[in-house]
Design an enzyme around this catalytic site. Sequence first.
Site, PDB file in Angstrom:
ATOM      1  CG  ASP A  77      -1.793  -1.178   1.327  1.00 46.08           C
ATOM      2  OD1 ASP A  77      -2.123  -1.723   0.264  1.00 46.08           O
ATOM      3  OD2 ASP A  77      -2.156  -1.571   2.446  1.00 46.08           O
TER       4      ASP A  77
HETATM    5  N1  URA Z   1      -1.046  -6.000   4.022  1.00 44.65           N
HETATM    6  C1  URA Z   1      -1.574  -4.755   3.996  1.00 44.65           C
HETATM    7  O1  URA Z   1      -2.610  -4.498   4.599  1.00 44.65           O
HETATM    8  N2  URA Z   1      -0.930  -3.822   3.280  1.00 44.65           N
HETATM    9  C2  URA Z   1       0.239  -4.038   2.631  1.00 44.65           C
HETATM   10  O2  URA Z   1       0.788  -3.118   2.015  1.00 44.65           O
HETATM   11  C3  URA Z   1       0.774  -5.330   2.670  1.00 44.65           C
HETATM   12  C4  URA Z   1       0.110  -6.307   3.376  1.00 44.65           C
END
Ligand code: URA
Length: 240
Positions: A106
């Site tokens: 993310d």
């Molecule tokens: N899980 C998440 O919630 N976000 C990420 O970026 C990676 C794993």
Amino acid sequence: MAKHTLERILQSQGFGTRKWCTKLVEEGEVSINGEVVTDTRLYLETNGLVFSVYGEEWLFREHLYIALNKPADYECSRKPSHHPGVLSLLPEPFALRDVQPVGRLDHDTTGLLLMSDDGSFIHAQSSPKRHVPKVYVATTQDPVTPELVTQLLKGVKLHDEPAPLAAILCNKLDSHRLEIVLEQGKYHQVKRMLAAAENHCTALCRTQIGQLQLKDLNLAEGEWRYLNSAELELLAPISA
Ligand code: URA
């Protein structure tokens, strides 16, 4: 052993179209062993070839395998919309080689991100059939309780997922941080698992993929480096 013309080599390494690479050579911007080369049709052995473009030295690499310590506020998508893309942290020719993130983090997640232009490597690493563990350190809004750890290990039901998803390992690190190990890579998985367990993730960092640990790579946030073959072997799955 492979031999190619200089213009084709430059094109393969991301320096532009064939026409542009020809121009670079003809204009004296390319040198090999400190000597400017202006013959675009020169046949060269690519294995171990070191060349300079605009005075910067490059080693010929058939494919790129890169680890990036991703900072927050960078997007992994190909067409970033709200933040700069992670590709902007790499040298310009890499984008022309179609280097892509292997899976996604993310925009606000930090830590270990693999990037490559090798389609089979990307496919193999991203395949759900491969059980490559990924380790995250999550900071939580509410305290980490023994019940939270038990719940994450037992499995939590996420909207749109047919079966509960469980961590393969989960350890409390301190009052508001836990380490969680996952084998799947579902959308926002850590954040959604924490929300399903009635807590909230306020920060997330990926610290390890397979046996490859971010801390061993000595990368400050925003820095990247090529992975060597021993490091690539650390990305092997637990079982096929
Ligand atoms: N899980 C998440 O919630 N976000 C990420 O970026 C990676 C794993």
